[in-house]
Design an enzyme around this catalytic site. Structure first.
Site, PDB file in Angstrom:
ATOM      1  N   ASN A  43       0.876  -1.178   0.000  1.00 55.07           N
ATOM      2  CA  ASN A  43       0.000   0.000   0.000  1.00 55.07           C
ATOM      3  C   ASN A  43       0.910   1.223   0.000  1.00 55.07           C
ATOM      4  O   ASN A  43       1.432   1.622   1.039  1.00 55.07           O
ATOM      5  CB  ASN A  43      -0.915  -0.009   1.224  1.00 55.07           C
ATOM      6  CG  ASN A  43      -1.924   1.131   1.220  1.00 55.07           C
ATOM      7  OD1 ASN A  43      -1.846   2.049   0.412  1.00 55.07           O
ATOM      8  ND2 ASN A  43      -2.874   1.081   2.137  1.00 55.07           N
ATOM      9  N   ARG A  89     -11.885  15.410   7.381  1.00 50.96           N
ATOM     10  CA  ARG A  89     -12.736  15.792   6.253  1.00 50.96           C
ATOM     11  C   ARG A  89     -14.086  16.293   6.748  1.00 50.96           C
ATOM     12  O   ARG A  89     -14.675  15.729   7.678  1.00 50.96           O
ATOM     13  CB  ARG A  89     -12.933  14.619   5.302  1.00 50.96           C
ATOM     14  CG  ARG A  89     -11.655  14.113   4.645  1.00 50.96           C
ATOM     15  CD  ARG A  89     -11.962  12.999   3.661  1.00 50.96           C
ATOM     16  NE  ARG A  89     -10.756  12.440   3.069  1.00 50.96           N
ATOM     17  CZ  ARG A  89     -10.392  11.168   3.177  1.00 50.96           C
ATOM     18  NH1 ARG A  89     -11.136  10.310   3.852  1.00 50.96           N
ATOM     19  NH2 ARG A  89      -9.277  10.740   2.607  1.00 50.96           N
ATOM     20  N   GLU A 149      -8.394  -5.545   5.118  1.00 51.23           N
ATOM     21  CA  GLU A 149      -8.202  -5.189   3.721  1.00 51.23           C
ATOM     22  C   GLU A 149      -7.007  -5.917   3.107  1.00 51.23           C
ATOM     23  O   GLU A 149      -7.043  -6.316   1.941  1.00 51.23           O
ATOM     24  CB  GLU A 149      -8.029  -3.679   3.599  1.00 51.23           C
ATOM     25  CG  GLU A 149      -9.282  -2.906   3.990  1.00 51.23           C
ATOM     26  CD  GLU A 149      -9.045  -1.415   4.084  1.00 51.23           C
ATOM     27  OE1 GLU A 149      -9.176  -0.736   3.053  1.00 51.23           O
ATOM     28  OE2 GLU A 149      -8.745  -0.929   5.190  1.00 51.23           O
ATOM     29  N   ARG A 182      -2.689  -2.200  -3.407  1.00 52.03           N
ATOM     30  CA  ARG A 182      -3.894  -1.393  -3.244  1.00 52.03           C
ATOM     31  C   ARG A 182      -3.796  -0.194  -4.180  1.00 52.03           C
ATOM     32  O   ARG A 182      -2.809   0.536  -4.166  1.00 52.03           O
ATOM     33  CB  ARG A 182      -4.026  -0.890  -1.809  1.00 52.03           C
ATOM     34  CG  ARG A 182      -5.261  -0.009  -1.624  1.00 52.03           C
ATOM     35  CD  ARG A 182      -5.243   0.744  -0.315  1.00 52.03           C
ATOM     36  NE  ARG A 182      -6.399   1.616  -0.226  1.00 52.03           N
ATOM     37  CZ  ARG A 182      -6.340   2.891   0.158  1.00 52.03           C
ATOM     38  NH1 ARG A 182      -5.185   3.434   0.483  1.00 52.03           N
ATOM     39  NH2 ARG A 182      -7.438   3.621   0.223  1.00 52.03           N
ATOM     40  N   HIS A 237     -12.943   2.918   0.163  1.00 56.22           N
ATOM     41  CA  HIS A 237     -12.892   1.862   1.191  1.00 56.22           C
ATOM     42  C   HIS A 237     -13.520   0.574   0.666  1.00 56.22           C
ATOM     43  O   HIS A 237     -13.978  -0.271   1.432  1.00 56.22           O
ATOM     44  CB  HIS A 237     -13.628   2.276   2.475  1.00 56.22           C
ATOM     45  CG  HIS A 237     -13.060   3.472   3.165  1.00 56.22           C
ATOM     46  ND1 HIS A 237     -13.856   4.462   3.726  1.00 56.22           N
ATOM     47  CD2 HIS A 237     -11.785   3.853   3.394  1.00 56.22           C
ATOM     48  CE1 HIS A 237     -13.082   5.390   4.265  1.00 56.22           C
ATOM     49  NE2 HIS A 237     -11.818   5.041   4.077  1.00 56.22           N
TER      50      HIS A 237
END
Length: 397
Positions: free
Chosen positions: A7, A240, A382, A93, A182
Site C-alpha cells: 500500500n 474531512r 483489507e 492497493r 474503502h
C-alpha cells in the site's frame, strides 16, 4: 504461496507478507518519509512476534524503499523468507479505478495506462500507487503483480445512486459520478456478513475510522455508498468535512481570497473533528467530551447524527435492513460510539446489549435477541482481501 501486499502512499510504503497456506501474517511494516525534505526516513518492521524500528538515511524514492523492504524480509535475523523466490505474487492497493475496473486484475501495460488515466480522479493516491507498482516491477521483475481497486466494489451501484444532477456531458466526457472508496473493506465485510447471515440479506456496513464511509449492500453487492467522486463526501470524519453545500467552496474562496484548491485542501485536511475540536482522534475528542468541553460535545453530536442519518436513508433505499455492521478503527474499538449511534435508531426496533457491546477488535453480535435489526462488530482485513484476490488471479490458468 506467500503474498506480499503493498500500500504505497506519496511518502510512505506499507507492507504485509501473508502466508496463504493458513492466511497468517508473517511480517508487516511501514516505511515513512520517502523522498521528503526530511534528512532521515523511518522503518517499522514486525516479524515473528518481534519489532524492529530504525531511523535511517533518507530514502530518495519508492525504489529504494522497496529494496529496503525486501532486504528486511530476507535478512538472516529480521527476515521471514530465505530468498525472494518465496514471494509468489504481489498485491497492490490502488485507490481509483474509475469505471474501467469492476474487479481486481493482473497488472500489465493496459492496466498501468488505465491507472494513469484515472489520476485526475485520484490525484493524491494514484501516482503513489503507481510508484509502488513500478518499484516492485523493478526489483521483482518476474513476479506476478495484481491491482486491487478501492472503487471496484461500488461499481454495482445503479445509475440512480451514482449519477449526479449535472448536465449529461459532465458524466459522459469527464466521468463525474459517485465512485465510493474503502471498497476492499466494504467487500470483505459484506462477504463475511453473507457467511454469517445467509444469502439475500440487506446490510449496512459502517466503516468508521479517521476516514469513514457507509455502504448499503443487498446480497453482498453495493447499491449505494456515502463517498462520492472523491473521499470528501459523506460522513463527518477525522479531517474531512463530509457533505456540505458546494456553494461553500465559492463563498470561502471569495471571502478569504483563496483558490478552489486551497479551500478543498482545508476541507480534506483541516476540517471534520480536527476543525471542530483541534484533534482528529476520536479517543482525544471523547476524553474532552467527558471533561465537559462544549466543542467536543458538539463534534460528537454531529458525528453521531451524520452516521444515523445515512443509516436511516439506507434503510429507506433498500426498503428494509437485516443487519448493521460496525468496522474499522472507531467501529471496531469505540464501544460508546457504537451505542451513541444505535440509541438514535430505536424507531427501527434496534436494541443494543451492553454486555455484548463491551468488545473491541473481535467479531460479535452486539444487539439483543429481540432486536428487529441485528447489529454486529466485524473486524475488517483489507490486506487479507487483497492477498486473496492476488492469489486467485496470480494462479489462474
Amino acid at each position: 504461496m506467500k503474498i506480499l501486499v503493498i500500500n504505497a502512499g506519496s511518502s510512505s510504503l506499507k507492507y504485509q507478507m501473508i502466508d496463504m497456506d493458513n492466511e497468517s501474517v508473517i511480517a508487516k511494516g511501514l516505511v515513512e518519509r520517502i523522498g521528503t525534505v526530511d534528512p532521515k526516513s523511518n522503518i517499522t518492521h514486525k516479524y515473528n512476534g518481534k519489532k524492529y524500528e530504525a531511523e535511517i538515511d533518507k530514502l530518495g524514492d519508492h525504489n529504494a524503499a522497496m529494496e529496503l523492504v525486501l532486504k528486511l524480509l530476507t535478512d538472516k535475523e529480521l527476515g521471514v523468507i530465505s530468498d525472494l523466490s518465496e514471494i509468489g505474487a504481489v498485491g497492490h492497493r490502488v485507490l481509483h479505478g474509475g469505471e474501467k475496473f469492476t474487479a481486481s486484475c493482473l497488472i500489465d501495460d493496459a492496466c498501468i495506462a488505465a491507472i494513469e488515466e484515472n489520476i485526475p480522479l485520484g490525484p493524491l493516491h494514484n501516482p503513489a500507487n503507481l510508484m509502488g507498482i513500478r518499484a516492485c516491477q523493478k526489483v521483482l521483475p518476474n513476479v506476478p503483480q495484481v491491482a486491487v481497486f478501492d472503487t471496484a466494489f461500488h461499481q454495482t451501484m445503479p445509475p440512480k445512486a451514482f449519477r449526479y444532477g449535472l448536465p449529461k456531458h459532465y458524466y459522459t466526457d469527464l466521468h463525474m459520478r459517485k465512485y465510493g472508496f474503502h471498497g476492499t473493506s466494504h467487500r470483505f465485510i459484506a462477504g463475511r456478513a453473507t457467511e454469517l447471515l445467509g444469502e439475500g440479506k440487506k446490510v449496512i456496513v459502517c466503516h468508521l475510522g479517521n476516514g469513514s464511509s457507509l455502504s448499503a449492500c443487498v446480497n453482498g453487492k453495493c447499491v449505494d455508498t456515502t463517498m462520492g467522486i472523491t473521499p470528501l463526501d459523506g460522513l463527518l470524519m477525522g479531517t474531512r468535512c463530509g457533505t456540505l453545500d458546494p456553494a461553500c467552496v465559492e463563498f470561502i474562496a471569495n471571502t478569504e481570497g483563496k483558490s478552489v484548491s486551497e479551500v478543498l485542501n482545508m476541507m480534506n485536511k483541516k476540517s471534520g473533528l480536527v476543525g471542530l475540536t483541534g484533534s482528529s482522534d476520536m479517543r482525544d475528542v471523547t476524553a474532552r467530551f467527558d471533561a465537559g468541553d462544549p466543542d467536543a460535545k458538539l463534534a460528537i453530536e454531529m458525528w453521531t447524527y451524520t452516521v444515523q442519518k445515512y443509516i436511516g436513508s439506507y434503510v429507506a433505499a433498500m426498503n428494509g435492513c437485516d443487519a448493521i455492521i460496525f468496522t474499522a478503527g472507531i467501529g471496531e474499538n469505540h464501544i460508546r460510539a457504537r451505542k451513541w449511534v444505535c440509541e438514535g435508531l430505536s424507531y427501527f426496533g434496534i436494541k443494543i446489549d451492553d454486555e455484548r457491546n463491551n468488545v473491541c477488535g473481535e467479531e460479535r453480535l452486539i444487539s439483543t435477541d429481540d432486536s428487529k435489526i441485528q447489529v454486529w462488530v466485524i473486524p475488517t482485513n483489507e490486506e487479507l482481501a487483497i492477498a486473496r484476490d492476488t492469489l486467485e488471479i496470480a494462479t489462474k490458468k
